[in-house]
Design an enzyme around this catalytic site. Structure first.
Site, PDB file in Angstrom:
ATOM      1  N   ARG A 180       5.513  -8.293  -0.949  1.00 16.42           N
ATOM      2  CA  ARG A 180       4.467  -8.123  -1.946  1.00 16.42           C
ATOM      3  C   ARG A 180       5.123  -8.154  -3.321  1.00 16.42           C
ATOM      4  O   ARG A 180       6.344  -8.207  -3.421  1.00 16.42           O
ATOM      5  CB  ARG A 180       3.614  -6.862  -1.704  1.00 16.42           C
ATOM      6  CG  ARG A 180       4.243  -5.684  -1.066  1.00 16.42           C
ATOM      7  CD  ARG A 180       5.314  -5.010  -1.879  1.00 16.42           C
ATOM      8  NE  ARG A 180       4.888  -4.744  -3.234  1.00 16.42           N
ATOM      9  CZ  ARG A 180       5.685  -4.546  -4.256  1.00 16.42           C
ATOM     10  NH1 ARG A 180       6.994  -4.586  -4.106  1.00 16.42           N
ATOM     11  NH2 ARG A 180       5.225  -4.315  -5.456  1.00 16.42           N
ATOM     12  N   GLY A 181       4.268  -8.141  -4.354  1.00 18.50           N
ATOM     13  CA  GLY A 181       4.787  -8.324  -5.706  1.00 18.50           C
ATOM     14  C   GLY A 181       4.614  -9.790  -6.080  1.00 18.50           C
ATOM     15  O   GLY A 181       4.995 -10.680  -5.303  1.00 18.50           O
ATOM     16  N   ALA A 182       4.046 -10.030  -7.259  1.00 20.17           N
ATOM     17  CA  ALA A 182       3.612 -11.392  -7.600  1.00 20.17           C
ATOM     18  C   ALA A 182       4.710 -12.461  -7.472  1.00 20.17           C
ATOM     19  O   ALA A 182       4.515 -13.463  -6.769  1.00 20.17           O
ATOM     20  CB  ALA A 182       2.997 -11.381  -9.003  1.00 20.17           C
ATOM     21  N   ARG A 213      -3.644 -13.990  -0.494  1.00 18.70           N
ATOM     22  CA  ARG A 213      -3.992 -12.910  -1.445  1.00 18.70           C
ATOM     23  C   ARG A 213      -4.510 -13.578  -2.729  1.00 18.70           C
ATOM     24  O   ARG A 213      -3.950 -14.585  -3.169  1.00 18.70           O
ATOM     25  CB  ARG A 213      -2.787 -12.011  -1.765  1.00 18.70           C
ATOM     26  CG  ARG A 213      -2.364 -11.148  -0.581  1.00 18.70           C
ATOM     27  CD  ARG A 213      -1.358 -10.082  -0.994  1.00 18.70           C
ATOM     28  NE  ARG A 213      -1.986  -8.954  -1.655  1.00 18.70           N
ATOM     29  CZ  ARG A 213      -1.296  -7.972  -2.241  1.00 18.70           C
ATOM     30  NH1 ARG A 213       0.022  -8.000  -2.271  1.00 18.70           N
ATOM     31  NH2 ARG A 213      -1.935  -6.960  -2.807  1.00 18.70           N
ATOM     32  N   GLN A 232       3.783   2.091  -3.473  1.00 23.96           N
ATOM     33  CA  GLN A 232       4.905   1.222  -3.873  1.00 23.96           C
ATOM     34  C   GLN A 232       5.896   1.962  -4.768  1.00 23.96           C
ATOM     35  O   GLN A 232       7.103   1.704  -4.731  1.00 23.96           O
ATOM     36  CB  GLN A 232       4.386  -0.015  -4.635  1.00 23.96           C
ATOM     37  CG  GLN A 232       3.638  -1.023  -3.796  1.00 23.96           C
ATOM     38  CD  GLN A 232       2.144  -0.773  -3.815  1.00 23.96           C
ATOM     39  OE1 GLN A 232       1.678   0.342  -3.984  1.00 23.96           O
ATOM     40  NE2 GLN A 232       1.368  -1.823  -3.619  1.00 23.96           N
ATOM     41  N   ASP A 287       0.341  -9.087 -12.280  1.00 27.21           N
ATOM     42  CA  ASP A 287      -0.021 -10.061 -11.238  1.00 27.21           C
ATOM     43  C   ASP A 287      -0.663 -11.317 -11.832  1.00 27.21           C
ATOM     44  O   ASP A 287      -0.576 -12.400 -11.258  1.00 27.21           O
ATOM     45  CB  ASP A 287      -0.955  -9.428 -10.217  1.00 27.21           C
ATOM     46  CG  ASP A 287      -0.155  -8.535  -9.295  1.00 27.21           C
ATOM     47  OD1 ASP A 287       0.114  -7.388  -9.671  1.00 27.21           O
ATOM     48  OD2 ASP A 287       0.258  -9.027  -8.228  1.00 27.21           O
ATOM     49  N   ASN A 306      -2.808  -5.830 -13.038  1.00 32.42           N
ATOM     50  CA  ASN A 306      -1.652  -5.266 -12.330  1.00 32.42           C
ATOM     51  C   ASN A 306      -2.180  -4.219 -11.351  1.00 32.42           C
ATOM     52  O   ASN A 306      -3.401  -3.954 -11.287  1.00 32.42           O
ATOM     53  CB  ASN A 306      -0.643  -4.676 -13.320  1.00 32.42           C
ATOM     54  CG  ASN A 306       0.687  -4.325 -12.651  1.00 32.42           C
ATOM     55  OD1 ASN A 306       1.253  -5.134 -11.914  1.00 32.42           O
ATOM     56  ND2 ASN A 306       1.178  -3.124 -12.871  1.00 32.42           N
ATOM     57  N   LYS A 307      -1.282  -3.601 -10.634  1.00 32.37           N
ATOM     58  CA  LYS A 307      -1.633  -2.627  -9.587  1.00 32.37           C
ATOM     59  C   LYS A 307      -2.637  -1.590 -10.077  1.00 32.37           C
ATOM     60  O   LYS A 307      -2.527  -1.091 -11.194  1.00 32.37           O
ATOM     61  CB  LYS A 307      -0.333  -1.970  -9.116  1.00 32.37           C
ATOM     62  CG  LYS A 307      -0.448  -0.903  -8.065  1.00 32.37           C
ATOM     63  CD  LYS A 307      -1.247  -1.340  -6.856  1.00 32.37           C
ATOM     64  CE  LYS A 307      -0.751  -2.623  -6.219  1.00 32.37           C
ATOM     65  NZ  LYS A 307      -1.727  -3.173  -5.218  1.00 32.37           N
TER      66      LYS A 307
HETATM   67  O1  MRU Z   1      -0.158  -5.124  -4.112  1.00 33.95           O
HETATM   68  P1  MRU Z   1       1.212  -5.430  -4.598  1.00 33.95           P
HETATM   69  O2  MRU Z   1       2.245  -4.446  -4.155  1.00 33.95           O
HETATM   70  O3  MRU Z   1       1.599  -6.860  -4.320  1.00 33.95           O
HETATM   71  O4  MRU Z   1       1.110  -5.289  -6.178  1.00 33.95           O
HETATM   72  C1  MRU Z   1       2.272  -5.504  -6.936  1.00 33.95           C
HETATM   73  C2  MRU Z   1       2.085  -5.245  -8.383  1.00 33.95           C
HETATM   74  O5  MRU Z   1       1.014  -4.903  -8.835  1.00 33.95           O
HETATM   75  C3  MRU Z   1       3.271  -5.500  -9.259  1.00 33.95           C
HETATM   76  O6  MRU Z   1       3.292  -4.637 -10.344  1.00 33.95           O
HETATM   77  C4  MRU Z   1       3.204  -6.952  -9.769  1.00 33.95           C
HETATM   78  O7  MRU Z   1       3.010  -7.839  -8.721  1.00 33.95           O
HETATM   79  C5  MRU Z   1       4.411  -7.322 -10.518  1.00 33.95           C
HETATM   80  S1  MRU Z   1       5.817  -7.501  -9.491  1.00 33.95           S
HETATM   81  C6  MRU Z   1       7.112  -8.032 -10.441  1.00 33.95           C
END
Ligand code: MRU
Length: 358
Positions: free
Chosen positions: A49-51, A92, A201, A242, A252-253
């Site tokens: 996970r993470g963009a 996603r 996370q 994201d 973002n999250k």
């Molecule tokens: O749902 P996730 O864990 O994929 O969400 C991740 C985030 O919101 C991060 O902050 C974002 O992707 C940036 S990662 C460098």
């Protein structure tokens, strides 16, 4: 030593191998994806996970899919590849890096097909393209860190939300890349990590990877950010993204928006760190960003234990949008974008990187 190079994802022979982020920090186990379908499932289920990491995974997944294809002719292979792109795109919806990476792979495929390459040769072109995306992401994170370190005070107390670290990227991280680079520059950095309900996370991943690098880390429950900021125990907030709209609104999250409002209330600068692959100039504002809603189990249960009474409604958006007016700067690999973002973001996207403020 600050390394920040965790084994988030790796191309290995005929497989894509990734650390299972659902199991950290208790277990460091690896998932071996042997097909594009496996990779799409790993993205959907948050093994990875993470963009930026999602983008790298999608690219490697597509390369894997084409490499394992039995299609003999170019037309048949193109049809299969198109199907794999759709499968990956459905994994996603919010992180635009996923779609950016798919587009890059489509371009690589088309160019190789136009040049009359055989299916086996096209597969090798795609493997090379996916590896390039991975390498560029790591280099981009290091450049983000180099630019962002300047905004971290000499003795800086930094609040971050979610995990925008090595685990969320090809390596090193965006928001955590800024922190790592500041530490590498000799700054004394203490990090507060929001636990980040419901997937945790911050508590599980950010704390785990920062402690591996010996960085001072304190985990707080999300609701504790308010008093922490009011008591003036934070100098700076840095988070990842994201998707960033053309006007600078940032998805973002979930919970990021709350932190940004609190930071504004208490006069603490709020920064976003992200590569330009996270900027989506085709979306005018945050209102146009699709927000993923995830299953209710993430909220109703902690581990195997149900915490919410049966019958209670559940709303579980995975992301929120922080309006651009709350953001002091967007740290990219090409420098720090400042308001007005409608001008500085296109400039960052258009250039090759000289590191100036915009
Ligand atoms: O749902 P996730 O864990 O994929 O969400 C991740 C985030 O919101 C991060 O902050 C974002 O992707 C940036 S990662 C460098």
């Amino acid at each position: 030593m600050i390394c920040g190079m965790l084994p988030t994802i790796e191309w290995r022979d005929d497989a894509v191998v990734m650390v299972d982020q659902r199991k950290l920090p208790e277990q460091e186990t690896y998932v071996e994806c042997r097909s594009a379908r496996d990779v799409a499932r790993a993205i959907r289920n948050m093994v990875i996970r993470g963009a930026p990491a999602i983008g790298v995974a999608a690219a490697m997944g597509l390369a894997l899919g084409v490499r394992r294809s039995r299609a003999r002719g170019a037309v048949r292979l193109a049809a299969e590849f198109h199907g794999l792109c759709e499968l990956m795109a459905a994994s996603r919806p919010t992180a635009v890096n996923l779609f950016w990476a798919i587009d890059r792979m489509k371009a690589a495929f088309s160019e190789a097909a136009r040049a009359g390459r055989s299916p086996a040769e096209i597969a090798e072109v795609l493997v090379a393209a996916a590896r390039r995306i991975h390498d560029e992401d790591v280099a981009g994170c290091r450049a983000i860190g180099a630019h962002g370190a300047a905004v971290v005070p000499e003795a800086g107390r930094v609040l971050t939300h979610c995990n925008a670290g090595a685990l969320a990227t090809g390596g090193y991280g965006t928001a955590l890349g800024v922190i790592r680079a500041a530490v590498e520059h000799g700054k004394q950095v203490a990090v507060f990590a929001d636990e980040t309900r419901p997937f945790l996370q911050g508590a599980r991943l950010t704390a785990w990877e920062l402690l591996r690098d010996g960085i001072d880390t304190t985990v707080i429950a999300d609701g504790m950010a308010g008093p922490l900021l009011r008591e003036k125990r934070v100098d700076l907030v840095v988070v990842g993204a994201d998707r960033i709209a053309a006007n600078g609104d940032v998805a973002n999250k979930i919970g990021t928006y709350t932190v940004a409002v609190l930071a504004r209330e208490h006069d603490v600068p709020f920064y976003v760190a992200a590569p330009v692959s996270t900027i989506d100039l085709s979306v005018a504002s945050g209102d146009g960003i699709p927000i993923e809603e995830r299953g209710e189990r993430e909220l109703t249960h902690i581990g195997a234990k149900r915490m919410v009474p049966v019958g209670a409604g559940v709303w579980n958006p995975a992301f929120d949008v922080t309006p651009h007016a709350l953001i002091a700067g967007i740290i990219t690999e090409h420098g720090i974008c400042r308001p007005p973002y409608a001008e500085s973001l296109p400039a960052a996207c258009a250039q090759d990187g000289d590191g100036a403020e915009r």
